[in-house]
Design an enzyme around this catalytic site. Structure first.
Site, mmCIF file in Angstrom:
data_model
loop_
_atom_site.group_PDB
_atom_site.id
_atom_site.type_symbol
_atom_site.label_atom_id
_atom_site.label_comp_id
_atom_site.label_asym_id
_atom_site.label_seq_id
_atom_site.Cartn_x
_atom_site.Cartn_y
_atom_site.Cartn_z
ATOM 1 N N TRP A 114 -31.422 -21.427 -14.747
ATOM 2 C CA TRP A 114 -30.780 -20.132 -14.532
ATOM 3 C C TRP A 114 -30.919 -19.667 -13.103
ATOM 4 O O TRP A 114 -29.989 -19.095 -12.533
ATOM 5 C CB TRP A 114 -31.289 -19.092 -15.529
ATOM 6 C CG TRP A 114 -30.789 -19.373 -16.901
ATOM 7 C CD1 TRP A 114 -31.535 -19.741 -17.994
ATOM 8 C CD2 TRP A 114 -29.423 -19.371 -17.350
ATOM 9 N NE1 TRP A 114 -30.712 -19.949 -19.081
ATOM 10 C CE2 TRP A 114 -29.427 -19.732 -18.720
ATOM 11 C CE3 TRP A 114 -28.206 -19.101 -16.727
ATOM 12 C CZ2 TRP A 114 -28.240 -19.822 -19.471
ATOM 13 C CZ3 TRP A 114 -27.030 -19.194 -17.463
ATOM 14 C CH2 TRP A 114 -27.060 -19.558 -18.827
ATOM 15 N N ASP A 158 -34.053 -11.430 -13.186
ATOM 16 C CA ASP A 158 -33.222 -11.724 -14.350
ATOM 17 C C ASP A 158 -34.149 -11.818 -15.562
ATOM 18 O O ASP A 158 -34.756 -12.847 -15.810
ATOM 19 C CB ASP A 158 -32.481 -13.048 -14.117
ATOM 20 C CG ASP A 158 -31.719 -13.521 -15.350
ATOM 21 O OD1 ASP A 158 -31.749 -12.824 -16.387
ATOM 22 O OD2 ASP A 158 -31.100 -14.605 -15.269
ATOM 23 N N LYS A 160 -30.210 -12.244 -25.907
ATOM 24 C CA LYS A 160 -31.443 -13.016 -26.055
ATOM 25 C C LYS A 160 -32.499 -12.195 -26.791
ATOM 26 O O LYS A 160 -32.959 -12.560 -27.849
ATOM 27 C CB LYS A 160 -31.987 -13.440 -24.684
ATOM 28 C CG LYS A 160 -31.022 -14.288 -23.861
ATOM 29 C CD LYS A 160 -31.122 -15.756 -24.214
ATOM 30 C CE LYS A 160 -29.966 -16.592 -23.695
ATOM 31 N NZ LYS A 160 -29.680 -16.465 -22.275
#
Ligand SMILES: *Cc1c(COP(=O)(O)O)cnc(C)c1O
Length: 350
Positions: free
Chosen positions: A101, A171, A195
């Site tokens: 990511w 993030d 998530k």
């Protein structure tokens, strides 16, 4: 019959939340309509949206000098929105690269700024976070970006990096609400909803007031932090059902005892799981002990050819989505805020 779904996201939601949404589906709040059919400008929906924000502020102890935005485009959208809001064209921005990511965040940012990778864990095949104090953001950096929890390989920072006067951007997609954090250490926090918080379709952005005025004039209005803050995240039609459901999950987290209680629960789950893996001659986890994720626990079986069997038999037993992320292969476990586990087999090479 409901199964245990170990997918990192979209992830399982608390059953009481789903039951409440089901009970209110045809007639929300005495309106004779579902929440999906109510105007986002109605008094009722505006109150529902404001309450979701207030509950999130309470559980995360978000200071008053931060705005909370409910945006579209997922966390991936923020890979572009952050540089557009915080940095001038081509400005230097520092990044910590610890997995899939954070790499994606760099490649999107490259379109707008000049990324400098000041810590890169690729040599160790992304099995550790950089050691605390081993990197230093440049004083000229517009911000320092990192990924506190790398969802796919299960690597999590055990500390918040020091960035001095350089705004820290995180993030938090796969670790938000998993334990208390000190919001005041961050300039911007963003997290895709699916998530750890709710259904897909929204990204929560928490931004410090002094960073609101840096956006380029070309920033799309729906991603412009100042414009969206001024419009209470309703410059255009928001995903109303997702916002409503986020509010229910936040209330549920609050009722569980808030983030201290979630943190205790997640620590205990992670300890039990890593303890079992380490004590076994059959399963293994490649991540350095101090960088192991509480939220996503990848594991390997002793024989790669057994991974498929493991995933198939687990699935038959009602333990679904234990296969790893499509980018890395076979199996492991991921634990979300609400419930545990999912998996990814880190590839042996890249
Ligand atoms: C899943 C994930 C993303 C991408 O989120 P989208 O909401 O699908 O855009 C970004 N960062 C991290 C850490 C993730 O786990």
């Amino acid at each position: 019959m409901r199964v245990y779904n170990f997918s990192a996201g979209p992830a399982m939601l608390p059953e009481p939340v789903l039951a409440q949404a089901q009970a209110e589906l045809l007639d929300w709040n005495g309106s004779g309509m579902s929440v999906m059919e109510v105007s986002h400008r109605s008094k009722e929906f505006v109150a529902c949206a404001a309450e979701a924000e207030a509950t999130l502020r309470q559980i995360m102890a978000i200071p008053d000098n931060y705005k909370v935005l409910f945006l579209q485009g997922g966390a991936y959208g923020q890979f572009s929105a952050v540089p557009l809001n915080l940095a001038a064209d081509g400005a230097p921005v520092d990044f910590l690269v610890t997995g899939d990511w954070s790499k994606k965040a760099v490649s999107e940012a490259k379109k707008y700024v000049s990324p400098r990778v000041i810590a890169d864990e690729s040599a160790g095949n992304f099995t550790a976070a950089p050691a605390q104090g081993s990197f230093q953001p440049g004083a000229d950096a517009a911000y320092l970006h990192y990924t506190p929890n790398e969802t796919i390989r299960g690597v999590e920072f055990g500390y918040v990096p020091e960035s001095g006067d350089v705004p820290l951007v995180a993030d938090l997609s796969s670790t938000i609400l998993s334990r208390p954090i000190e919001v005041s250490k961050f300039g911007v926090i963003y997290a895709g909803a699916q998530k750890n918080m709710g259904p897909s379709g929204m990204c929560v952005v928490i931004v410090r007031d002094d960073l609101l005025e840096r956006a380029r004039s070309t920033t799309p209005a729906v991603w412009n932090y100042a414009e969206m803050a001024a419009a209470d995240s309703m410059l255009n039609t928001p995903p109303t059902f997702g916002w409503y459901l986020l509010g229910l999950v936040y209330k549920w987290v609050q009722a569980q005892g808030g983030l201290p209680a979630m943190g205790e629960r997640n620590r205990a789950k992670a300890e039990a799981l890593y303890g079992f893996i380490d004590g076994s001659h059959f399963y293994s986890n490649p991540v350095q002990a101090d960088s192991r994720s509480w939220m996503n626990v990848p594991f390997l079986t002793a024989k790669p050819e057994l991974d498929k069997t493991f995933v198939a038999e687990a699935s038959a037993a009602g333990l679904t989505n234990l296969g790893g992320h499509r980018s890395v292969g076979a199996c492991g476990l991921a634990s979300t805020t609400r419930c545990p586990l999912r998996a990814s087999r880190p590839s042996s090479t890249s």
